[in-house]
Design a protein around this motif. Sequence first.
Motif, mmCIF file in Angstrom:
data_model
loop_
_atom_site.group_PDB
_atom_site.id
_atom_site.type_symbol
_atom_site.label_atom_id
_atom_site.label_comp_id
_atom_site.label_asym_id
_atom_site.label_seq_id
_atom_site.Cartn_x
_atom_site.Cartn_y
_atom_site.Cartn_z
ATOM 1 N N MET A 1 0.868 -1.173 0.000
ATOM 2 C CA MET A 1 0.000 0.000 0.000
ATOM 3 C C MET A 1 0.906 1.225 0.000
ATOM 4 S SD MET A 1 -1.472 0.110 3.912
ATOM 5 C CE MET A 1 -0.360 0.162 5.341
ATOM 6 N N CYS A 2 0.470 2.248 -0.709
ATOM 7 C CA CYS A 2 1.249 3.482 -0.822
ATOM 8 C C CYS A 2 0.567 4.555 0.006
ATOM 9 C CB CYS A 2 1.357 3.901 -2.279
ATOM 10 S SG CYS A 2 2.426 5.333 -2.558
ATOM 11 N N THR A 3 1.249 5.024 1.025
ATOM 12 C CA THR A 3 0.687 6.023 1.938
ATOM 13 C C THR A 3 1.615 7.226 1.988
ATOM 14 O OG1 THR A 3 -0.294 4.265 3.272
ATOM 15 C CG2 THR A 3 -0.131 6.442 4.282
ATOM 16 N N ALA A 4 1.095 8.386 1.590
ATOM 17 C CA ALA A 4 1.876 9.621 1.573
ATOM 18 C C ALA A 4 3.181 9.447 0.808
ATOM 19 C CB ALA A 4 2.147 10.097 2.998
ATOM 20 N N GLY A 5 3.107 8.651 -0.271
ATOM 21 C CA GLY A 5 4.276 8.448 -1.121
ATOM 22 C C GLY A 5 5.275 7.444 -0.583
ATOM 23 N N ALA A 6 4.951 6.747 0.494
ATOM 24 C CA ALA A 6 5.853 5.748 1.070
ATOM 25 C C ALA A 6 5.229 4.368 0.931
ATOM 26 C CB ALA A 6 6.138 6.059 2.531
ATOM 27 N N CYS A 7 6.017 3.437 0.439
ATOM 28 C CA CYS A 7 5.531 2.070 0.252
ATOM 29 C C CYS A 7 5.527 1.323 1.585
ATOM 30 C CB CYS A 7 6.423 1.338 -0.752
ATOM 31 S SG CYS A 7 5.843 -0.329 -1.164
ATOM 32 N N GLN A 8 4.421 0.669 1.896
ATOM 33 C CA GLN A 8 4.285 -0.126 3.111
ATOM 34 C C GLN A 8 3.749 -1.508 2.742
ATOM 35 O OE1 GLN A 8 5.290 1.085 6.046
ATOM 36 N NE2 GLN A 8 5.717 3.121 5.205
ATOM 37 N N VAL A 9 3.933 -2.450 3.683
ATOM 38 C CA VAL A 9 3.355 -3.786 3.508
ATOM 39 C C VAL A 9 1.929 -3.758 4.036
ATOM 40 C CG1 VAL A 9 3.489 -6.211 4.153
ATOM 41 C CG2 VAL A 9 5.593 -4.947 3.675
ATOM 42 N N ALA A 10 0.979 -4.082 3.184
ATOM 43 C CA ALA A 10 -0.427 -4.132 3.608
ATOM 44 C C ALA A 10 -0.766 -5.492 4.196
ATOM 45 C CB ALA A 10 -1.335 -3.816 2.433
ATOM 46 N N THR A 11 -0.516 -6.548 3.457
ATOM 47 C CA THR A 11 -0.759 -7.914 3.918
ATOM 48 C C THR A 11 0.339 -8.832 3.405
ATOM 49 O OG1 THR A 11 -2.151 -8.411 1.989
ATOM 50 C CG2 THR A 11 -3.270 -7.609 3.981
ATOM 51 N N CYS A 12 0.561 -9.905 4.133
ATOM 52 C CA CYS A 12 1.544 -10.910 3.730
ATOM 53 C C CYS A 12 0.843 -12.200 3.339
ATOM 54 C CB CYS A 12 2.523 -11.186 4.875
ATOM 55 S SG CYS A 12 3.696 -9.847 5.194
ATOM 56 N N ASN A 13 1.482 -12.934 2.446
ATOM 57 C CA ASN A 13 0.966 -14.236 2.059
ATOM 58 C C ASN A 13 1.420 -15.276 3.081
ATOM 59 O OD1 ASN A 13 0.073 -12.941 -0.285
ATOM 60 N ND2 ASN A 13 1.931 -13.475 -1.425
ATOM 61 N N ALA A 14 0.460 -15.889 3.801
ATOM 62 C CA ALA A 14 0.794 -16.901 4.810
ATOM 63 C C ALA A 14 1.610 -18.035 4.174
ATOM 64 C CB ALA A 14 -0.480 -17.458 5.423
ATOM 65 N N PRO A 15 2.622 -18.561 4.880
ATOM 66 C CA PRO A 15 2.997 -18.261 6.281
ATOM 67 C C PRO A 15 4.042 -17.149 6.411
ATOM 68 C CG PRO A 15 4.275 -20.106 5.493
ATOM 69 C CD PRO A 15 3.398 -19.698 4.332
ATOM 70 N N LEU A 16 4.212 -16.327 5.388
ATOM 71 C CA LEU A 16 5.203 -15.258 5.446
ATOM 72 C C LEU A 16 4.674 -14.089 6.271
ATOM 73 C CD1 LEU A 16 6.407 -15.231 1.716
ATOM 74 C CD2 LEU A 16 7.391 -16.479 3.659
ATOM 75 N N ASP A 17 5.618 -13.323 6.862
ATOM 76 C CA ASP A 17 5.225 -12.143 7.627
ATOM 77 C C ASP A 17 6.357 -11.118 7.567
ATOM 78 O OD1 ASP A 17 3.667 -10.468 9.167
ATOM 79 O OD2 ASP A 17 3.209 -11.987 10.666
ATOM 80 N N ASP A 18 5.998 -9.858 7.810
ATOM 81 C CA ASP A 18 6.962 -8.750 7.781
ATOM 82 C C ASP A 18 7.408 -8.457 9.218
ATOM 83 O OD1 ASP A 18 8.480 -6.516 7.156
ATOM 84 O OD2 ASP A 18 6.753 -5.181 7.109
ATOM 85 N N CYS A 19 8.362 -9.225 9.703
ATOM 86 C CA CYS A 19 8.761 -9.125 11.116
ATOM 87 C C CYS A 19 9.788 -8.032 11.373
ATOM 88 C CB CYS A 19 9.279 -10.474 11.608
ATOM 89 S SG CYS A 19 8.002 -11.760 11.662
ATOM 90 N N ASP A 20 10.502 -7.568 10.356
ATOM 91 C CA ASP A 20 11.473 -6.491 10.564
ATOM 92 C C ASP A 20 10.917 -5.123 10.181
ATOM 93 O OD1 ASP A 20 11.462 -6.573 7.811
ATOM 94 O OD2 ASP A 20 13.583 -7.077 7.583
ATOM 95 N N ASN A 21 9.642 -5.085 9.763
ATOM 96 C CA ASN A 21 8.976 -3.817 9.394
ATOM 97 C C ASN A 21 9.740 -3.036 8.331
ATOM 98 O OD1 ASN A 21 6.719 -4.030 11.215
ATOM 99 N ND2 ASN A 21 8.131 -3.562 12.890
ATOM 100 N N ASP A 22 10.391 -3.764 7.435
ATOM 101 C CA ASP A 22 11.123 -3.133 6.344
ATOM 102 C C ASP A 22 10.433 -3.489 5.029
ATOM 103 O OD1 ASP A 22 12.861 -2.114 4.508
ATOM 104 O OD2 ASP A 22 14.575 -3.368 5.070
#
Length: 254
Positions: free
Chosen positions: A82-103
């Motif tokens: 998802m793009c918020t204020a011009g910054a790319c973020q992770v919206a959802t992950c495909n199980a069993p993957l996850d964004d644990c380092d918030n990068d």
Amino acid sequence: ANGCEADLQNSAMTCGACNIACPNGPNGTTICDNGQCALNCTSGFGDCDGDLATGCETDVSTSLTDCGACDQACSPAGGTGMCTAGACQVATCNAPLDDCDNDPGNGCETNTLTSLAHCGTCGMACSFPNAMVACNNGMCAVGACNAGFDDCDGMAVNGCETPVSMDPSNCGGCGVVCPGAPNAMPACGNNVCGLSCNAGFENCDGAVANGCETNIATSVTSCGGCGRACSGSGVASRSCTNGLCDSSCAAGFD
């Protein structure tokens, strides 16, 4: 009368030649730069299709294909962006993957089915006393016990809780009970059963079956310790009391 009045280099109405007006599009201002039409886009927008007529058509603050700038896609690995204020973020992950380092740069980088630091969910680290650990299908498990320990109660939460190298109830392995013997308590050392003699007794013959067979408080052959015999020279009779030789002298000896 007014001479060469048109500015062909900087005028948006006569850009490069007379009667060539730069088109006006949304979300920006048309300018003439050295005889070429160009756009100054409003903050948050970009001319990503390169068409002056459509102006700055792209909202780069929210666009997944042009996030923050044209041709800068927001597509994190293993998930949806998802793009918020011009910054790319992770919206959802495909199980069993996850964004644990918030990068968002490396996307959904963690497999929560196998990660020791994030087993089952982010932040759930596997750690058990005296044991190697494993993450099996998102559940922490005891992998292998450290040398000298074993998991005798079968409970993963306390790891390899039993010191089998010194536990007389689990000597060398779970359920291996060291037998008792006379005048002694069972003992375990270096995974081998042995004896812990009661006070005043010792295992002077080295046999485990008969326990600590020698009373070193009274034995004249092992008085106070194995092999410490009271001397028979010049004595009427040998005796040992409380681990000390107190033999009576024969006539003519002192």
